[in-house]
Design a protein around this motif. Structure first.
Motif, short mmCIF file in Angstrom:
data_model
loop_
_atom_site.label_atom_id
_atom_site.label_comp_id
_atom_site.label_asym_id
_atom_site.label_seq_id
_atom_site.Cartn_x
_atom_site.Cartn_y
_atom_site.Cartn_z
N THR A 22 0.96 -1.23 0.02
CA THR A 22 -0.10 -0.03 0.13
C THR A 22 0.94 1.29 -0.04
O THR A 22 2.07 1.27 0.15
CB THR A 22 -1.04 0.03 1.22
OG1 THR A 22 -0.09 0.13 2.42
CG2 THR A 22 -1.82 -1.27 1.27
N LEU A 23 0.33 2.31 -0.38
CA LEU A 23 0.97 3.62 -0.17
C LEU A 23 1.47 4.16 1.13
O LEU A 23 2.73 4.62 1.11
CB LEU A 23 0.07 4.79 -0.74
CG LEU A 23 0.70 6.34 -0.84
CD1 LEU A 23 1.86 6.30 -1.64
CD2 LEU A 23 -0.43 7.14 -1.15
N VAL A 26 4.84 2.07 1.56
CA VAL A 26 5.79 2.69 0.65
C VAL A 26 6.54 4.04 1.60
O VAL A 26 7.67 4.27 1.67
CB VAL A 26 5.18 3.10 -0.68
CG1 VAL A 26 6.51 3.98 -1.20
CG2 VAL A 26 4.99 1.68 -1.57
N LEU A 27 5.65 4.78 2.08
CA LEU A 27 5.76 6.10 2.60
C LEU A 27 6.72 5.70 4.10
O LEU A 27 7.74 6.45 4.35
CB LEU A 27 4.68 6.95 3.09
CG LEU A 27 3.99 7.47 1.97
CD1 LEU A 27 2.70 8.13 2.29
CD2 LEU A 27 4.79 8.37 0.90
#
Length: 239
Positions: A22-23, A26-27
């Motif tokens: 998921t984003l 990643v962050l």
């Protein structure tokens, strides 16, 4: 949709979800990498700064020790000579030992058997004029200890020759002299004046050199006492 179909499609959906990120993930990963990179950079930067500081301080100690060693070696070779022509009008050389007391740097000039001939067949001997004194660097506005050497002795033992920097950015240069007659340390010396120490050399010279830029920004002090072996002026065959 029947229960069997729902059961069959459920593992496929789970596999699709497990195969990607998921984003938010990643962050979080990028943030962790950034923190690790910052820590690594800070560690290497600190090591680089420490190494540069240690190297700079080591260079200062090396420069100070080298300057003191050279001054000591050349002072030990100081000499005076009474060899002069019968006609004083044709005198072409004068040996001397003079020390001037001033602040923040003293000055000492003397004749010595300390010259090194570097060129083959050069018309030079080991006799020379040497001087040590402070000189301000106009580009950096700092005080340096410089060395003057004239390969030939003339009638001006405190002038002439080539001047080179011996130690950079000094705080002070102090020279004192032990009078063998009185047994006391004096701040100045002049072997050329009858009212001073005419045709005499000090038995010892006390040299103190202080350099700026030591550990923690504190000055570095170098100190030595140099004995002068040749106390009597050279006078072979002189009356």
């Amino acid at each position: 949709m029947t229960a069997a179909a729902r059961t069959a499609s459920s593992p496929r959906r789970r596999r699709r979800r497990a195969g990607g990120v998921t984003l938010l993930e990643v962050l979080v990963s990028v943030a962790i990498l950034a923190i690790i990179g910052t820590l690594i950079y800070g560690a290497f930067d600190g090591m680089s700064r420490s190494r540069a500081g240690i190297s700079r301080i080591s260079d200062r100690y090396h420069q100070g020790r080298g300057a003191i060693a050279r001054i000591s070696r050349e002072l030990q070779a100081a000499f005076l000579s009474r060899h002069q022509p019968a006609d004083k009008n044709i005198t072409v050389r004068l040996t001397a030992f003079t020390g001037e007391d001033s602040s923040p740097t003293d000055r000492v000039d003397f004749t010595a058997f300390a010259h090194r001939r570097l060129l083959r067949n050069a018309h030079e001997s080991d006799q020379c004029e040497i001087g040590y004194f402070g000189s301000r660097d106009p580009e950096r506005d700092k005080l340096d200890l410089v060395r003057r050497e004239a390969k030939f002795i003339d009638l001006e033992p405190t002038r002439g020759g080539v001047v080179n920097v011996l130690a950079e950015d000094i705080e002070s240069f102090d020279v004192r002299y032990l009078d063998p007659v009185t047994g006391e340390w004096v701040d100045s010396w002049d072997s050329t004046q009858p009212a001073a120490q005419f045709e005499r050399l000090p038995s010892q010279v006390w040299v103190t050199l202080v350099l700026n830029g030591g550990p923690g920004g504190e000055p570095i002090k170098f100190e030595t006492k140099v004995p002068i072996a040749m106390q009597v002026p050279i006078a072979f065959g002189a009356n």
